[in-house]
Design an enzyme around this catalytic site. Structure first.
Site, PDB file in Angstrom:
ATOM      1  N   GLN A   6       0.790  -1.080   0.082  1.00 15.75           N
ATOM      2  CA  GLN A   6      -0.068  -0.071  -0.083  1.00 15.75           C
ATOM      3  C   GLN A   6       0.858   1.196  -0.032  1.00 15.75           C
ATOM      4  O   GLN A   6       1.148   1.764   0.918  1.00 15.75           O
ATOM      5  CB  GLN A   6      -0.791   0.055   1.273  1.00 15.75           C
ATOM      6  CG  GLN A   6      -1.846   0.961   1.120  1.00 15.75           C
ATOM      7  CD  GLN A   6      -3.067   1.195   2.090  1.00 15.75           C
ATOM      8  OE1 GLN A   6      -3.209   0.050   2.894  1.00 15.75           O
ATOM      9  NE2 GLN A   6      -3.853   2.205   2.306  1.00 15.75           N
ATOM     10  N   PHE A   7       1.093   1.628  -1.194  1.00 14.70           N
ATOM     11  CA  PHE A   7       2.076   3.077  -1.490  1.00 14.70           C
ATOM     12  C   PHE A   7       1.418   4.090  -0.649  1.00 14.70           C
ATOM     13  O   PHE A   7       2.328   4.994  -0.452  1.00 14.70           O
ATOM     14  CB  PHE A   7       2.398   3.164  -2.798  1.00 14.70           C
ATOM     15  CG  PHE A   7       1.301   3.707  -3.742  1.00 14.70           C
ATOM     16  CD1 PHE A   7       1.238   5.086  -3.684  1.00 14.70           C
ATOM     17  CD2 PHE A   7       0.319   2.982  -3.970  1.00 14.70           C
ATOM     18  CE1 PHE A   7       0.257   5.789  -4.508  1.00 14.70           C
ATOM     19  CE2 PHE A   7      -0.712   3.365  -4.922  1.00 14.70           C
ATOM     20  CZ  PHE A   7      -0.832   4.944  -5.391  1.00 14.70           C
ATOM     21  N   THR A   8       0.017   4.225  -0.288  1.00 11.01           N
ATOM     22  CA  THR A   8      -0.491   5.204   0.057  1.00 11.01           C
ATOM     23  C   THR A   8      -0.110   5.579   1.408  1.00 11.01           C
ATOM     24  O   THR A   8      -0.157   6.859   2.084  1.00 11.01           O
ATOM     25  CB  THR A   8      -1.939   5.367  -0.102  1.00 11.01           C
ATOM     26  OG1 THR A   8      -2.490   4.130   0.668  1.00 11.01           O
ATOM     27  CG2 THR A   8      -2.274   5.272  -1.557  1.00 11.01           C
TER      28      THR A   8
END
Length: 146
Positions: free
Chosen positions: A78-80
């Site tokens: 989850q790059f966010t």
């Protein structure tokens, strides 16, 4: 590396209508690599996650790890998690590692976890994933490994 752990009764990840990973009681681990991260940070992260005592013992105290309870571990990229919302109303994700480095470290985390724990499931790097879970507690723990 940045991670958010959620103690769950169950969790699953779906991509385009197919389930890529599902667990019963255990941990959902959302993970994001940052530009300066390497395998050393991934090793520290997995070691911490597997030993973190956030499950209740017989006395009701958080005294057991996911390994102690033989729980599942569902790891989702989850790059966010690296979002920077300090300027304006649109988050910037420049704090996340690039796709190649992110995929390499995500795959490394999965391989490392699978060598050390019998039940490790996964999302799909870079996919539009639908994650469902029943948070237990709720217990949600943010981690940042430098």
């Amino acid at each position: 590396m940045i991670a958010v752990l959620q103690r769950v009764q169950h969790a699953q990840v779906e991509v385009e209508g197919r389930i890529t990973g599902a667990i019963g009681p255990g941990l959902l681990m959302l993970v994001c690599a940052e530009p300066g991260d390497s395998e050393a940070q991934a090793d520290k992260l997995i070691a911490k996650v597997l030993k973190l005592r956030i499950f209740s013992d017989a006395a009701g105290k958080m005294n057991l790890s996911v390994q102690d309870i033989a729980g599942g571990l569902l790891i989702v990229s989850q790059f966010t998690l690296a979002a920077d919302c300090s300027s304006g109303n649109r988050p910037s994700f420049t704090g996340a590692a690039g796709a190649e480095q992110g995929r390499r470290l995500y795959d490394y985390c999965l391989a490392t976890a699978r060598r050390q724990h019998p039940q490790v499931e996964a999302g799909e790097f870079g996919a539009d994933m639908k994650v469902s879970l029943l948070n237990d507690g709720p217990v949600t723990i943010p981690l940042q490994i430098r």
